[in-house]
Design an enzyme around this catalytic site. Structure first.
Site, PDB file in Angstrom:
ATOM      1  N   LYS A   1      12.866 -86.226  -1.203  1.00  0.00           N
ATOM      2  CA  LYS A   1      12.260 -86.893  -0.020  1.00  0.00           C
ATOM      3  C   LYS A   1      12.552 -85.870   0.962  1.00  0.00           C
ATOM      4  O   LYS A   1      11.743 -85.775   2.030  1.00  0.00           O
ATOM      5  CB  LYS A   1      13.347 -88.043   0.307  1.00  0.00           C
ATOM      6  CG  LYS A   1      12.714 -89.030   1.711  1.00  0.00           C
ATOM      7  CD  LYS A   1      13.624 -89.848   2.314  1.00  0.00           C
ATOM      8  CE  LYS A   1      14.810 -89.209   3.062  1.00  0.00           C
ATOM      9  NZ  LYS A   1      15.758 -90.097   3.471  1.00  0.00           N
TER      10      LYS A   1
ATOM     11  N   ASP B   1      11.134 -93.331   2.589  1.00  0.00           N
ATOM     12  CA  ASP B   1      12.512 -93.739   2.954  1.00  0.00           C
ATOM     13  C   ASP B   1      12.506 -95.099   2.867  1.00  0.00           C
ATOM     14  O   ASP B   1      11.680 -95.699   2.399  1.00  0.00           O
ATOM     15  CB  ASP B   1      13.026 -92.949   4.172  1.00  0.00           C
ATOM     16  CG  ASP B   1      12.108 -93.740   5.403  1.00  0.00           C
ATOM     17  OD1 ASP B   1      11.155 -94.551   5.114  1.00  0.00           O
ATOM     18  OD2 ASP B   1      12.626 -93.392   6.673  1.00  0.00           O
TER      19      ASP B   1
END
Ligand code: SF4
Length: 255
Positions: A120, A138
């Site tokens: 991420k 997220d």
């Protein structure tokens, strides 16, 4: 969601916010990388409070290494997991100096090889610092994609793979910012604000949330209902609302 609906979904988010970007504050790719590492399980606002004074004096990896782990830990102690994060930031700064001439690398593999950098974080840096069409998933993006039916998936990797597949041009570069901001400010975790949502008709989530003025608080609802029931059932001055028939409060969501 059908292809034309996906297009409309992003078109509307884009109309509402033509130039979305991260809310993390940074002045260069290195500071962005540090800020994203610090933001794991923390809010962007809390990271900005800690990094504002830090980034005044630290703009490159060598300055961070010279600053040292102890002082860094103290500077970020308001952020969750600050011990581990301080270690990682010093270690990643050393790795950048040793392997990349102090520059932030531009490939996912090289980024993910740095301490404290996962998929991420790499996606955010590649997208925000270097303009790559990556989809950082997220908690907000994961929720919005599943709730709406845009890109449902059991894991963040599933959702990322779906987004890769379905997001059309010209929305690919900014898609993850729109989804994060939509999840943070409108499609909130506890109570999505459907009544002011620009994609309400495209979204599969049910029941939709009513606007606040149309929601009846349970206590108020009970007294209203007792009063009206009492009025219906009362036969004389001795009749009590306590004896009135029971009724359910109105649902707080649209069907
Ligand atoms: S309609 Fe409601 S659930 Fe659907 S995206 Fe909008 S805020 Fe989220």
């Amino acid at each position: 969601m059908k292809r034309d609906e996906v297009f409309q979904f992003f078109e509307r988010l884009a109309e509402a916010n033509p130039s979305p970007t991260t809310e993390l504050e940074s002045g260069n790719p290195y500071q962005l990388l540090v800020a994203v590492v610090l933001s794991a399980q923390a809010t962007d606002a809390s990271v900005n409070i800690a990094t504002r004074p830090l980034f005044e004096r630290i703009k490159e990896p060598q300055q961070m290494v010279d600053f040292g782990e102890n002082r860094l830990r103290d500077a970020i102690k308001t952020i969750g997991l600050f011990n581990t994060k301080a270690k990682n930031v010093i270690a990643l700064s050393e790795a950048l100096i040793a392997n990349h001439g102090s520059d932030v690398p531009r490939t996912r593999e090289e980024l993910q090889a740095l301490p404290g950098v996962g998929r991420k974080t790499a996606n955010v840096v590649l997208n925000t610092a270097f303009g790559e069409e990556t989809f950082a998933v997220d908690t907000h993006v994961y929720r919005v994609c599943n709730r709406t039916g845009l890109a449902p998936g059991k894991t963040v990797d599933d959702v990322e793979a779906k987004l890769e597949k379905i997001v059309p041009q010209p929305f690919r570069r900014d898609a993850h910012h729109w989804l994060i901001l939509h999840g943070r400010y409108i499609c909130k975790a506890r109570l999505p604000e459907c009544w002011r949502c620009p994609v309400i008709d495209l979204c599969r989530y049910k029941p939709k949330t009513l606007p606040p003025e149309e929601r009846v608080k349970p206590k108020a609802a009970r007294s209203v209902i007792r009063g009206s029931s009492a009025a219906r059932t009362a036969t004389g001055p001795t009749a009590s609302p306590r004896t009135a028939g029971r009724s359910r409060s109105r649902p707080s969501r649209l069907p």
